[in-house]
Design an enzyme around this catalytic site. Structure first.
Site, mmCIF file in Angstrom:
data_model
loop_
_atom_site.group_PDB
_atom_site.id
_atom_site.type_symbol
_atom_site.label_atom_id
_atom_site.label_comp_id
_atom_site.label_asym_id
_atom_site.label_seq_id
_atom_site.Cartn_x
_atom_site.Cartn_y
_atom_site.Cartn_z
ATOM 1 N N ASP A 9 -21.727 -29.122 15.732
ATOM 2 C CA ASP A 9 -20.741 -28.514 14.820
ATOM 3 C C ASP A 9 -19.529 -29.418 14.617
ATOM 4 O OD1 ASP A 9 -19.839 -28.100 17.415
ATOM 5 O OD2 ASP A 9 -18.892 -26.187 16.936
ATOM 6 N N HIS B 119 -11.205 -21.096 10.636
ATOM 7 C CA HIS B 119 -11.465 -22.552 10.512
ATOM 8 C C HIS B 119 -10.960 -23.076 9.168
ATOM 9 C CE1 HIS B 119 -13.736 -22.633 14.243
ATOM 10 N NE2 HIS B 119 -14.383 -21.558 13.838
ATOM 11 N N GLU C 115 -9.858 -18.773 16.381
ATOM 12 C CA GLU C 115 -10.018 -20.086 17.009
ATOM 13 C C GLU C 115 -8.693 -20.753 17.391
ATOM 14 O OE1 GLU C 115 -10.756 -19.443 13.864
ATOM 15 O OE2 GLU C 115 -9.761 -20.902 12.576
ATOM 16 N N TYR D 229 -12.646 -15.325 12.853
ATOM 17 C CA TYR D 229 -12.663 -16.788 12.808
ATOM 18 C C TYR D 229 -12.342 -17.229 11.380
ATOM 19 C CZ TYR D 229 -15.184 -17.059 17.301
ATOM 20 O OH TYR D 229 -15.553 -16.967 18.624
ATOM 21 N N LEU E 224 -16.320 -32.799 23.524
ATOM 22 C CA LEU E 224 -15.368 -32.391 22.478
ATOM 23 C C LEU E 224 -14.104 -33.211 22.634
ATOM 24 C CD1 LEU E 224 -14.501 -30.467 20.170
ATOM 25 C CD2 LEU E 224 -13.555 -28.965 21.912
ATOM 26 N N LYS F 203 -17.108 -13.987 11.049
ATOM 27 C CA LYS F 203 -17.018 -15.256 10.306
ATOM 28 C C LYS F 203 -15.881 -15.210 9.296
ATOM 29 C CE LYS F 203 -19.562 -18.234 10.893
ATOM 30 N NZ LYS F 203 -19.505 -19.271 11.965
ATOM 31 N N ARG G 261 -11.622 -33.036 35.634
ATOM 32 C CA ARG G 261 -12.734 -32.133 35.346
ATOM 33 C C ARG G 261 -13.904 -32.386 36.305
ATOM 34 N NH1 ARG G 261 -13.229 -27.098 33.422
ATOM 35 N NH2 ARG G 261 -15.441 -26.759 33.095
ATOM 36 N N ARG H 95 -23.929 -11.143 14.008
ATOM 37 C CA ARG H 95 -22.924 -10.545 14.877
ATOM 38 C C ARG H 95 -22.095 -9.517 14.083
ATOM 39 N NH1 ARG H 95 -20.168 -15.993 16.894
ATOM 40 N NH2 ARG H 95 -20.781 -16.537 14.777
#
Ligand SMILES: NC(=O)c1ccc[n+]([C@@H]2O[C@H](COP(=O)([O-])OP(=O)(O)OC[C@H]3O[C@@H](n4cnc5c(N)ncnc54)[C@H](O)[C@@H]3O)[C@@H](O)[C@H]2O)c1
Length: 371
Positions: free
Chosen positions: A270, A96, A118, A94, A240, A75, A203, A15
């Site tokens: 992940d 993290h 994020e 991102y 999640l 990234k 949901r 990307r």
């Protein structure tokens, strides 16, 4: 502002942080854009497309980092990139940071202002810069699951949509959030018979209202989950629990009760995966077998469709990128609480409490910096 976009250097990352369309809009706002030569190649954007909208191509990543006031990436910066950051520079990508003390230390040492995709939020409590990648992974899951089900790949040899006179595949999606909803839609579109399990009644109500009879919903009790997994040709893991490892909802012993050659696609890999037998795999070698069940557990699924992923991410990041460039980070964050929530580090200070807690480090309230 001079905005710079280097080529991604993390292995298997195709990307790019800025599309030519993003460059065009930034330039229309009066900014300058520099792109490292070849940065867009992996997503199908060549240098000429950037030059055509008025961006300047520079030869090396060093040139981008040395010149740009804001660096836009995908990234988290790798060690060599972190060494190039400087105080006063904005990094928008991102990050993290919570599980990554090394990166956090280097970013603080750089003094750069680091805004993490994020942790940017939206009005509905969602994460607008993570959602596009969940949409991509969700829509990709039935596609890779269908391939996994093919005989040559070790699968059961079941066709998703069946044919006249032969029933379709049974697909079970565990978790009906962003990934699960998109997975269920595509699986149903391929003609499979689809059931979505979730533990959230609001949901499930939403899914029922929005999708009607396109797919069925069931409450994700342990009993319902076990029953549906046993009958499934394909199980897609999409749960999640924010900030926590994924719960192991299907144990190794359960595989013996599944249909031989059934496919598991564990998108939640992940976060550790929601099947006990899941372990992360790569696009080069995506599937493996345990007790006759085929597992697909690629941790960066969007990388398989880098062009779509780049475009989807670019659509989501563009308004924030323009705001940062137009106003500078301080006014942009002061004007928009959701962008402010993305601020993770500034001038050597950690500005995101959850990262501080995870790493046992001091953090400062970003509001004190904006006052
Ligand atoms: N592998 C990849 O390339 C990739 C790409 C994008 C996202 N992901 C991952 O996919 C996972 C899902 O992401 P998302 O954006 O859909 O999250 P989300 O928050 O939108 O949805 C998660 C859903 O799981 C449900 N849930 C929680 N516990 C459950 C349980 N025990 N049983 C059933 N349902 C349960 C929640 O109610 C929620 O609806 C995350 O781990 C995310 O990191 C992976």
């Amino acid at each position: 502002m001079l905005i710079g976009c280097p080529k991604e250097i993390k292995p298997q990352e195709f990307r790019v942080g800025m599309t030519p369309m993003a460059a065009l809009e930034a330039i229309a706002h009066g900014h300058e854009v520099i792109i490292e030569s070849g940065a867009g190649d992996g997503s199908g954007f060549d240098n000429a497309q950037y030059e055509a909208v008025g961006a300047r191509i520079v030869d090396t990543a060093e040139d981008v980092f040395a010149q740009a006031e804001m660096i836009v990436k995908v990234k988290e910066p790798q060690a060599v990139e972190r060494a190039r950051l400087r105080e006063g520079q904005i990094l928008f990508t991102y990050l993290h940071l919570a599980p990554d003390p090394e990166q956090t230390k280097d970013l603080l040492a750089s003094g750069a202002t680091c805004i993490a995709y994020e942790t940017v939020t939206d009005r509905s409590g969602g994460l607008p810069l993570l959602a596009p990648m969940s949409e991509v992974a969700g829509r990709l899951a039935p596609q890779v699951g269908a391939w996994t089900l093919q005989k040559a790949n070790g699968g059961r040899g079941t066709l998703m949509g069946g044919v006249p006179g032969v029933g379709p595949a049974d697909v079970v999606v565990i978790g009906g959030g962003v990934v699960g909803t998109h997975a269920a839609r595509i699986a149903a579109g391929m003609g499979a018979s689809v059931t979505v399990l979730d533990r959230s009644l609001p949901r499930l109500r939403y899914l029922d209202d929005a999708f009607g009879s396109v797919f069925k919903t069931r409450f994700a009790s342990a009993g319902n989950t076990a029953e549906l997994v046993m009958q499934a040709d394909m199980v897609i893991g999409a749960v999640l629990i924010p900030g926590a490892a994924a719960p192991k909802l299907v144990k190794r012993a359960d595989l013996a009760h599944m249909k031989p050659g059934a496919a598991i696609v564990d998108v939640a890999i992940d976060q550790g995966g929601c099947f006990e037998t899941s372990r992360a795999t790569t696009h080069q070698d995506p599937i493996y077998e345990v007790d006759g069940i085929m597992h697909y557990c690629v941790a960066n699924m969007p990388g398989a469709v880098a062009r779509t992923s780049t475009l989807a991410l670019g659509n989501a990041t563009l308004p924030f990128l323009l705001s940062l460039a137009d106003k500078g980070w301080k006014k942009a964050c002061a004007d928009d609480v959701h962008l402010k929530n993305g601020l993770n580090a500034h001038a050597g200070m950690l500005t995101y409490a959850a990262v501080g807690e995870a790493l046992g480090m001091e953090s400062v309230d970003p509001d004190t910096l904006l006052a």
